[in-house]
Scaffold this motif. Structure first.
Motif, PDB file in Angstrom:
ATOM      1  N   VAL A 167       0.833  -1.134   0.078  1.00  0.00           N
ATOM      2  CA  VAL A 167      -0.147   0.266  -0.033  1.00  0.00           C
ATOM      3  C   VAL A 167       0.718   1.175  -0.104  1.00  0.00           C
ATOM      4  O   VAL A 167       0.641   2.364  -0.657  1.00  0.00           O
ATOM      5  N   ALA A 168       1.832   1.186   0.919  1.00  0.00           N
ATOM      6  CA  ALA A 168       2.730   2.440   0.744  1.00  0.00           C
ATOM      7  C   ALA A 168       3.586   2.788  -0.600  1.00  0.00           C
ATOM      8  O   ALA A 168       3.602   3.816  -0.923  1.00  0.00           O
ATOM      9  N   SER A 169       3.933   1.609  -1.252  1.00  0.00           N
ATOM     10  CA  SER A 169       4.551   1.619  -2.505  1.00  0.00           C
ATOM     11  C   SER A 169       3.450   2.282  -3.819  1.00  0.00           C
ATOM     12  O   SER A 169       3.697   3.370  -4.257  1.00  0.00           O
ATOM     13  N   MET A 170       2.146   1.946  -3.386  1.00  0.00           N
ATOM     14  CA  MET A 170       1.132   2.220  -4.341  1.00  0.00           C
ATOM     15  C   MET A 170       0.789   3.867  -4.184  1.00  0.00           C
ATOM     16  O   MET A 170       0.623   4.789  -5.044  1.00  0.00           O
ATOM     17  N   LEU A 171       0.866   4.299  -2.805  1.00  0.00           N
ATOM     18  CA  LEU A 171       0.735   5.685  -2.407  1.00  0.00           C
ATOM     19  C   LEU A 171       1.641   6.477  -2.851  1.00  0.00           C
ATOM     20  O   LEU A 171       1.608   7.458  -3.346  1.00  0.00           O
ATOM     21  N   PHE A 172       2.974   5.917  -2.886  1.00  0.00           N
ATOM     22  CA  PHE A 172       4.418   6.467  -3.126  1.00  0.00           C
ATOM     23  C   PHE A 172       4.016   6.833  -4.816  1.00  0.00           C
ATOM     24  O   PHE A 172       4.574   7.754  -5.289  1.00  0.00           O
ATOM     25  N   SER A 173       3.679   6.030  -5.418  1.00  0.00           N
ATOM     26  CA  SER A 173       3.431   5.966  -6.965  1.00  0.00           C
ATOM     27  C   SER A 173       2.480   7.000  -7.202  1.00  0.00           C
ATOM     28  O   SER A 173       2.521   7.812  -8.224  1.00  0.00           O
ATOM     29  N   VAL A 174       1.469   7.207  -6.687  1.00  0.00           N
ATOM     30  CA  VAL A 174       0.489   8.114  -6.836  1.00  0.00           C
ATOM     31  C   VAL A 174       0.924   9.508  -6.398  1.00  0.00           C
ATOM     32  O   VAL A 174       0.615  10.541  -7.354  1.00  0.00           O
ATOM     33  N   TYR A 175       1.663   9.656  -5.549  1.00  0.00           N
ATOM     34  CA  TYR A 175       2.334  10.993  -5.275  1.00  0.00           C
ATOM     35  C   TYR A 175       3.360  11.296  -6.342  1.00  0.00           C
ATOM     36  O   TYR A 175       3.199  12.551  -6.535  1.00  0.00           O
ATOM     37  N   SER A 176       4.272  10.373  -6.853  1.00  0.00           N
ATOM     38  CA  SER A 176       5.097  10.703  -7.678  1.00  0.00           C
ATOM     39  C   SER A 176       4.466  10.822  -9.027  1.00  0.00           C
ATOM     40  O   SER A 176       5.143  11.655 -10.000  1.00  0.00           O
ATOM     41  N   ALA A 177       3.232  10.493  -9.257  1.00  0.00           N
ATOM     42  CA  ALA A 177       2.615  10.713 -10.475  1.00  0.00           C
ATOM     43  C   ALA A 177       2.404  12.301 -10.700  1.00  0.00           C
ATOM     44  O   ALA A 177       2.076  12.741 -12.062  1.00  0.00           O
ATOM     45  N   GLN A 178       2.502  12.944  -9.734  1.00  0.00           N
ATOM     46  CA  GLN A 178       2.095  14.544  -9.955  1.00  0.00           C
ATOM     47  C   GLN A 178       3.145  15.146 -10.791  1.00  0.00           C
ATOM     48  O   GLN A 178       2.957  15.927 -11.491  1.00  0.00           O
ATOM     49  N   GLY A 179       4.172  14.415 -10.970  1.00  0.00           N
ATOM     50  CA  GLY A 179       5.171  14.694 -11.685  1.00  0.00           C
ATOM     51  C   GLY A 179       4.854  14.763 -13.314  1.00  0.00           C
ATOM     52  O   GLY A 179       5.537  15.683 -14.286  1.00  0.00           O
ATOM     53  N   ILE A 180       3.970  13.852 -13.490  1.00  0.00           N
ATOM     54  CA  ILE A 180       3.720  13.778 -14.940  1.00  0.00           C
ATOM     55  C   ILE A 180       3.041  14.937 -15.673  1.00  0.00           C
ATOM     56  O   ILE A 180       3.096  15.221 -16.861  1.00  0.00           O
ATOM     57  N   PHE A 181       2.169  15.648 -14.579  1.00  0.00           N
ATOM     58  CA  PHE A 181       1.563  16.665 -15.117  1.00  0.00           C
ATOM     59  C   PHE A 181       2.269  18.028 -14.680  1.00  0.00           C
ATOM     60  O   PHE A 181       1.754  19.331 -14.647  1.00  0.00           O
ATOM     61  N   GLY A 182       3.415  18.014 -14.466  1.00  0.00           N
ATOM     62  CA  GLY A 182       4.371  19.205 -14.084  1.00  0.00           C
ATOM     63  C   GLY A 182       4.476  19.628 -12.818  1.00  0.00           C
ATOM     64  O   GLY A 182       4.724  20.815 -12.563  1.00  0.00           O
ATOM     65  N   ARG A 183       3.883  19.031 -11.641  1.00  0.00           N
ATOM     66  CA  ARG A 183       3.562  19.485 -10.537  1.00  0.00           C
ATOM     67  C   ARG A 183       4.967  19.090  -9.636  1.00  0.00           C
ATOM     68  O   ARG A 183       5.694  18.174 -10.137  1.00  0.00           O
ATOM     69  N   PRO A 184       5.399  19.725  -8.734  1.00  0.00           N
ATOM     70  CA  PRO A 184       6.370  19.439  -7.917  1.00  0.00           C
ATOM     71  C   PRO A 184       6.455  18.113  -6.959  1.00  0.00           C
ATOM     72  O   PRO A 184       5.329  18.007  -6.570  1.00  0.00           O
ATOM     73  N   VAL A 185       7.396  17.414  -7.213  1.00  0.00           N
ATOM     74  CA  VAL A 185       7.401  16.000  -6.374  1.00  0.00           C
ATOM     75  C   VAL A 185       8.585  16.483  -5.517  1.00  0.00           C
ATOM     76  O   VAL A 185       9.673  16.060  -5.854  1.00  0.00           O
ATOM     77  N   HIS A 186       8.499  16.701  -4.018  1.00  0.00           N
ATOM     78  CA  HIS A 186       9.536  17.152  -3.391  1.00  0.00           C
ATOM     79  C   HIS A 186      10.507  16.017  -3.093  1.00  0.00           C
ATOM     80  O   HIS A 186      11.840  15.969  -3.092  1.00  0.00           O
ATOM     81  N   ALA A 187       9.839  14.825  -2.940  1.00  0.00           N
ATOM     82  CA  ALA A 187      10.930  13.659  -2.278  1.00  0.00           C
ATOM     83  C   ALA A 187      11.628  13.296  -3.405  1.00  0.00           C
ATOM     84  O   ALA A 187      12.632  12.549  -3.198  1.00  0.00           O
ATOM     85  N   VAL A 188      11.490  13.478  -4.815  1.00  0.00           N
ATOM     86  CA  VAL A 188      12.224  12.957  -5.866  1.00  0.00           C
ATOM     87  C   VAL A 188      12.736  14.160  -6.427  1.00  0.00           C
ATOM     88  O   VAL A 188      13.539  13.960  -7.801  1.00  0.00           O
TER      89      VAL A 188
END
Length: 551
Positions: A397-418
């Motif tokens: 579940v944590a991996s899938m949540l991190f995947s959703v969080y990282s997907a913000q970068g696809i739309f040009g949004r900031p992804v601070h952890a990465v």
């Protein structure tokens, strides 16, 4: 790597490296004196990659001059910033046929070098701990402990083999301790061997070199495929057979050392990819980094063998070997695939190939962690223990949540952890340029002020500022009044076609016109190219940045 530790920009030229020349007959001796608290990274000499770090002084001697001009490319870092790459030119009526160096390595008190080595050591420890839970290592722990117990149970009267195996060893604890020490000796020796074979130059050649980064990318992909089970990276089985036979026929410490060698060879299919990833990360750190990384790895790997041999009763508490170890290997495979994207991205950005734009980077990055999460959740049906189900569910579940969080970068949004891994953010807006002259011409046509952003592909704080400040909606609204020109001082491209890398030109522009050589560095210009107000260095406050723009 040129400016990875940049923290603040200053409105003055920082010159921590001072060059001087002494000519004696047909030789020229060049000396670089480095300010206290700084260290210099020697990037290249005459376009030949060097990559070594120095503090104190660095000496370079040219013998038997001919007719060439020598160029030394370098940059310097302290605890707060790194300067942009600079080139020192030895303008001599004659060049050199031979080169000798007498450098001084980083001083023991160099805090940057120490932090770098500590990071590699901790990464080595983590890698060793992960290796323990792989199917190539975990089952060997009880086998090894059983071997020690069997040998220790024999009395001297039990036969010559018992005496031969552990003669001159201080009991079970001593034999177990020597076994752990043997593992450490082998892996640290491997790290030193890597340094000797390839040298500090090759190990420190990361920076923005395309070949090196592409090699590391391919290497991590191969390691990941191995962990997925497509193939095994193994050493010849005859090696382990011969070593095992030799271990049984020898005595004392040599017998235990050969047993440790057998462990290394047998477990290589699982430990090899982890070691390879660790050595890739150690590349570019320092001369001792591979050995220090292997030290951490070996300590973590040797610890359970030694402890369980000393306290065999603990063996009853160990979970049994099973499918969970295969699952662990597959999890590592997904992580290594994600990490490989970093090296492909560095080469792609520096040379402007355009094969891995930011949106595609995050598509692949998110897919890796989504795949990891789906895999673990699907494994729940095949997991019998309650603890195993809970662990797989939580990590999945944590991996899938991190995947959703990282997907913000696809739309040009900031992804601070990465932010440190990903390509730079593309700031929204129509008035954006990466060429100084082109952007200035556009500003003159539109009668708009210019916002000049001196940045770098390897500048971690540049990525932080882009994600935390520039991407903010309030900042974006203010930026609409400016023509944004972002200049990457470590670019390896030559858009002007004049034979000079763009990064060299932009670095020179920042240093000579605006009196600074640290990034990030922001300058406001009028539409005519005249400086307006004071420049601004790194800030994590959007309010401070907006106030600076409005003043």
């Amino acid at each position: 790597m040129f400016i990875a530790f940049a923290l603040v920009g200053q409105a003055q030229v920082v010159e921590p490296v001072h060059w001087s020349e002494v000519r004696e007959g047909d030789s020229v001796r060049v000396t670089a004196v480095i300010d206290e608290g700084w260290h210099m990274t020697l990037i290249s000499i005459n376009d030949s990659i060097i990559g070594a770090e120095y503090s104190g002084t660095y000496n370079y001697t040219i013998h038997h001059p001919l007719s060439t001009i020598h160029t030394i490319r370098y940059n310097a870092c302290d605890d707060h910033m790194c300067t942009a790459p600079e080139t020192y030119i030895i303008e001599s009526p004659m060049g050199a046929a031979g080169i000798s160096e007498s450098p001084e390595r980083p001083a023991e008190g160099d805090p940057t070098a120490q932090r770098s080595l500590w990071t590699i050591f901790l990464l080595g420890l983590l890698g060793g701990l992960m290796a323990i839970f792989t199917p190539c290592v975990w089952p060997i722990i009880p086998m090894t402990v059983s071997f020690f117990l069997k040998q220790q149970s024999f009395s001297p009267k039990g036969g010559p083999s018992a005496q031969r195996s552990f003669r001159a060893l201080p009991g079970l604890s001593g034999a177990a301790g020597l076994y752990g020490l043997s593992i450490i000796i082998i892996y640290v020796g491997l790290g030193l061997l890597i340094t000797v074979l390839f040298g500090a130059s090759a190990l420190n050649a990361l920076s923005t070199n395309a070949i090196v980064n592409l090699f590391f990318f391919a290497l991590l992909v191969v390691f990941a495929l191995s962990f997925f089970g497509l193939f095994e990276i193994t050493l010849p089985s005859s090696w382990s057979t011969k070593l095992d036979s030799k271990a049984r026929s020898t005595s004392g410490f040599l017998s235990i050392l050969l047993m440790a060698f057998t462990l290394v060879i047998v477990s290589f299919s699982c430990t090899g990819p982890i070691i390879g990833t660790l050595l890739v990360e150690a590349a570019g750190r320092s001369l001792l980094a591979p050995a220090v990384g292997m030290l951490g790895f070996a300590i973590a790997l040797a610890l359970p063998f030694s402890l369980f041999a000393m306290f065999p009763a603990w063996m009853k508490r160990l979970p049994k070997s099973g499918e969970w170890m295969t699952s662990f290997k597959v999890c590592l495979a997904f992580v290594e695939l994600a990490l490989s994207l970093k090296f492909l991205s560095v080469a792609d950005l520096a040379y402007g190939w355009g094969i891995l734009p930011r949106w595609l980077f995050f598509v692949l990055w998110s897919a890796c962690f989504l795949g990891l999460g789906v895999y673990l959740l699907l494994r729940l049906r095949k997991t019998s223990s309650v603890a195993g189900k809970i662990t797989a569910a939580v990590i999945g579940v944590a991996s899938m949540l991190f995947s959703v969080y990282s997907a913000q970068g696809i739309f040009g949004r900031p992804v601070h952890a990465v932010a440190a891994f990903a390509p730079p953010m593309e700031v929204e807006g129509r008035d954006m340029f990466t060429d100084y002259d082109e952007g200035l011409r556009y500003a003159q046509q539109e009668h708009k002020d210019v916002l000049l952003d001196f940045s770098g592909y390897g500048c971690v704080n540049c990525r932080k500022m882009e994600a935390n400040v520039i991407a903010d909606e309030e900042v974006q609204a203010v930026l609409q009044d400016y023509v944004l020109i972002t200049l990457y001082v470590d670019s390896r491209q030559d858009d002007n076609g004049n034979g000079i890398e763009d990064g060299v030109e932009y670095s020179r522009l920042q240093r000579e016109r605006f009196g600074s050589n640290a990034q990030p560095y922001w300058v406001r210009l009028s539409s005519k190219g005249e400086q307006v107000g004071s420049p601004l260095g790194f800030t994590s406050s959007k309010a401070e940045f907006i106030d600076w723009l409005n003043n």
